[in-house]
Design a protein around this motif. Structure first.
Motif, PDB file in Angstrom:
ATOM      1  N   HIS A   1       0.832  -1.199   0.000  1.00  0.00           N
ATOM      2  CA  HIS A   1       0.000   0.000   0.000  1.00  0.00           C
ATOM      3  C   HIS A   1       0.871   1.255   0.000  1.00  0.00           C
ATOM      4  O   HIS A   1       0.623   2.190  -0.769  1.00  0.00           O
ATOM      5  CB  HIS A   1      -0.944   0.013   1.198  1.00  0.00           C
ATOM      6  CG  HIS A   1      -1.680   1.310   1.327  1.00  0.00           C
ATOM      7  ND1 HIS A   1      -2.700   1.670   0.471  1.00  0.00           N
ATOM      8  CD2 HIS A   1      -1.524   2.343   2.190  1.00  0.00           C
ATOM      9  CE1 HIS A   1      -3.141   2.876   0.809  1.00  0.00           C
ATOM     10  NE2 HIS A   1      -2.447   3.295   1.848  1.00  0.00           N
TER      11      HIS A   1
ATOM     12  N   ARG B   1       2.381   1.784  -3.365  1.00  0.00           N
ATOM     13  CA  ARG B   1       1.378   2.288  -4.322  1.00  0.00           C
ATOM     14  C   ARG B   1       1.116   3.774  -4.123  1.00  0.00           C
ATOM     15  O   ARG B   1       0.748   4.478  -5.054  1.00  0.00           O
ATOM     16  CB  ARG B   1       0.067   1.521  -4.187  1.00  0.00           C
ATOM     17  CG  ARG B   1       0.114   0.171  -4.812  1.00  0.00           C
ATOM     18  CD  ARG B   1      -1.221  -0.502  -4.685  1.00  0.00           C
ATOM     19  NE  ARG B   1      -1.157  -1.791  -5.356  1.00  0.00           N
ATOM     20  CZ  ARG B   1      -2.202  -2.497  -5.688  1.00  0.00           C
ATOM     21  NH1 ARG B   1      -3.412  -2.065  -5.421  1.00  0.00           N
ATOM     22  NH2 ARG B   1      -2.054  -3.639  -6.294  1.00  0.00           N
ATOM     23  N   MET B   2       1.257   4.237  -2.899  1.00  0.00           N
ATOM     24  CA  MET B   2       1.035   5.646  -2.585  1.00  0.00           C
ATOM     25  C   MET B   2       2.285   6.486  -2.842  1.00  0.00           C
ATOM     26  O   MET B   2       2.292   7.686  -2.592  1.00  0.00           O
ATOM     27  CB  MET B   2       0.600   5.794  -1.122  1.00  0.00           C
ATOM     28  CG  MET B   2      -0.691   5.053  -0.776  1.00  0.00           C
ATOM     29  SD  MET B   2      -2.086   5.493  -1.824  1.00  0.00           S
ATOM     30  CE  MET B   2      -2.357   7.163  -1.332  1.00  0.00           C
TER      31      MET B   2
ATOM     32  N   ARG C   1      -9.503  -0.018   4.181  1.00  0.00           N
ATOM     33  CA  ARG C   1      -8.761   0.818   3.238  1.00  0.00           C
ATOM     34  C   ARG C   1      -8.726   0.188   1.855  1.00  0.00           C
ATOM     35  O   ARG C   1      -8.928   0.862   0.849  1.00  0.00           O
ATOM     36  CB  ARG C   1      -7.332   1.057   3.734  1.00  0.00           C
ATOM     37  CG  ARG C   1      -6.586   2.049   2.848  1.00  0.00           C
ATOM     38  CD  ARG C   1      -5.083   1.845   2.739  1.00  0.00           C
ATOM     39  NE  ARG C   1      -4.745   0.502   2.384  1.00  0.00           N
ATOM     40  CZ  ARG C   1      -3.897  -0.264   3.080  1.00  0.00           C
ATOM     41  NH1 ARG C   1      -3.311   0.197   4.152  1.00  0.00           N
ATOM     42  NH2 ARG C   1      -3.636  -1.489   2.688  1.00  0.00           N
ATOM     43  N   ARG C   2      -8.489  -1.146   1.793  1.00  0.00           N
ATOM     44  CA  ARG C   2      -8.453  -1.827   0.490  1.00  0.00           C
ATOM     45  C   ARG C   2      -9.784  -1.689  -0.229  1.00  0.00           C
ATOM     46  O   ARG C   2      -9.834  -1.474  -1.425  1.00  0.00           O
ATOM     47  CB  ARG C   2      -8.094  -3.305   0.651  1.00  0.00           C
ATOM     48  CG  ARG C   2      -6.617  -3.558   0.750  1.00  0.00           C
ATOM     49  CD  ARG C   2      -6.261  -5.029   0.574  1.00  0.00           C
ATOM     50  NE  ARG C   2      -7.108  -5.930   1.322  1.00  0.00           N
ATOM     51  CZ  ARG C   2      -6.960  -6.244   2.601  1.00  0.00           C
ATOM     52  NH1 ARG C   2      -5.968  -5.714   3.297  1.00  0.00           N
ATOM     53  NH2 ARG C   2      -7.773  -7.083   3.192  1.00  0.00           N
TER      54      ARG C   2
ATOM     55  N   THR D   1      -9.997   1.673  -1.817  1.00  0.00           N
ATOM     56  CA  THR D   1      -9.084   1.929  -2.937  1.00  0.00           C
ATOM     57  C   THR D   1      -9.220   0.912  -4.065  1.00  0.00           C
ATOM     58  O   THR D   1      -8.576   1.045  -5.100  1.00  0.00           O
ATOM     59  CB  THR D   1      -7.612   1.925  -2.461  1.00  0.00           C
ATOM     60  OG1 THR D   1      -7.297   0.625  -1.936  1.00  0.00           O
ATOM     61  CG2 THR D   1      -7.370   3.003  -1.408  1.00  0.00           C
TER      62      THR D   1
ATOM     63  N   GLU E   1      -8.219  -2.214  -3.970  1.00  0.00           N
ATOM     64  CA  GLU E   1      -7.213  -3.275  -3.914  1.00  0.00           C
ATOM     65  C   GLU E   1      -7.871  -4.572  -3.453  1.00  0.00           C
ATOM     66  O   GLU E   1      -8.843  -4.550  -2.710  1.00  0.00           O
ATOM     67  CB  GLU E   1      -6.117  -2.934  -2.899  1.00  0.00           C
ATOM     68  CG  GLU E   1      -5.255  -1.759  -3.245  1.00  0.00           C
ATOM     69  CD  GLU E   1      -4.282  -1.462  -2.114  1.00  0.00           C
ATOM     70  OE1 GLU E   1      -3.382  -2.290  -1.871  1.00  0.00           O
ATOM     71  OE2 GLU E   1      -4.449  -0.418  -1.475  1.00  0.00           O
TER      72      GLU E   1
END
Length: 183
Positions: free
Chosen positions: A118, A121-122, A167-168, A171, A173
């Protein structure tokens, strides 16, 4: 797991804990924790400073074979969830070889890997301390627990996983986007 070091061939498991995650909830009624009896004549040495378990604590513990059996029973039909899974993977593999003369293959989800991916990716490339369990939990505003206690760490990992799941979902994911490992 808490251990006397990081090398399964040279070090010992001193405690084991698990906290089941069912969907989006933690099932504390099925959580388990055991101090593992040490090898007679072998001391925990300076590792006691980290995990706070003394030779006397281990003398009152249960045999490693019994602790592993209970862990494997708790894992039946489940995925092993861990933060930096290679440690648990290595010690579990070594213990299964010792007690069963074979190893076990388990699907594994590693919250360390989830967090690292993560962050990458950010556009953030984490350094070692950034990915430790307490620091990762801090980013999700999760409560602080005393570190290096198998049950606290198991609960902390479960809570982190659920926060990562939220969070996934936000987003897009999926766990399928990640490489899987297994022992």
């Amino acid at each position: 797991m808490e251990t006397t070091g990081l090398r399964p061939a040279r070090h010992s498991i001193v405690s084991i804990a698990w906290v089941p995650v069912n969907g989006r909830s933690i099932d504390l009624s099925r959580a388990g924790y055991h101090v593992v009896s040490g090898t007679p004549g072998v001391s925990v040495g300076s590792s006691a400073i980290i995990h706070q378990l003394t030779d006397e604590d281990l003398a009152a513990g249960i045999p490693e074979s019994e602790a592993i059996e209970q862990l494997l029973h708790a894992l039946r039909g489940r995925v092993l969830l861990a933060h930096f899974a290679p440690v648990e993977e290595g010690f579990l593999r070594a213990a299964c070889r010792r007690h069963y003369r074979q190893t076990v293959r388990l699907p594994i989800v590693d919250t360390f890997v989830l967090e690292r991916r993560h962050m990458e990716r950010m556009g953030t490339y984490p350094r070692g301390e950034d990915l430790r369990l307490p620091r990762a939990r801090e980013r999700y505003s999760l409560p602080r627990y005393p570190g290096h206690h198998a049950l606290h760490d198991a609960l902390g990992c479960a809570e982190l996983y659920l926060a990562q799941t939220v969070r996934r979902a936000a987003t897009g994911e999926t766990l399928g986007d990640l490489p899987h490992s297994g022992t």
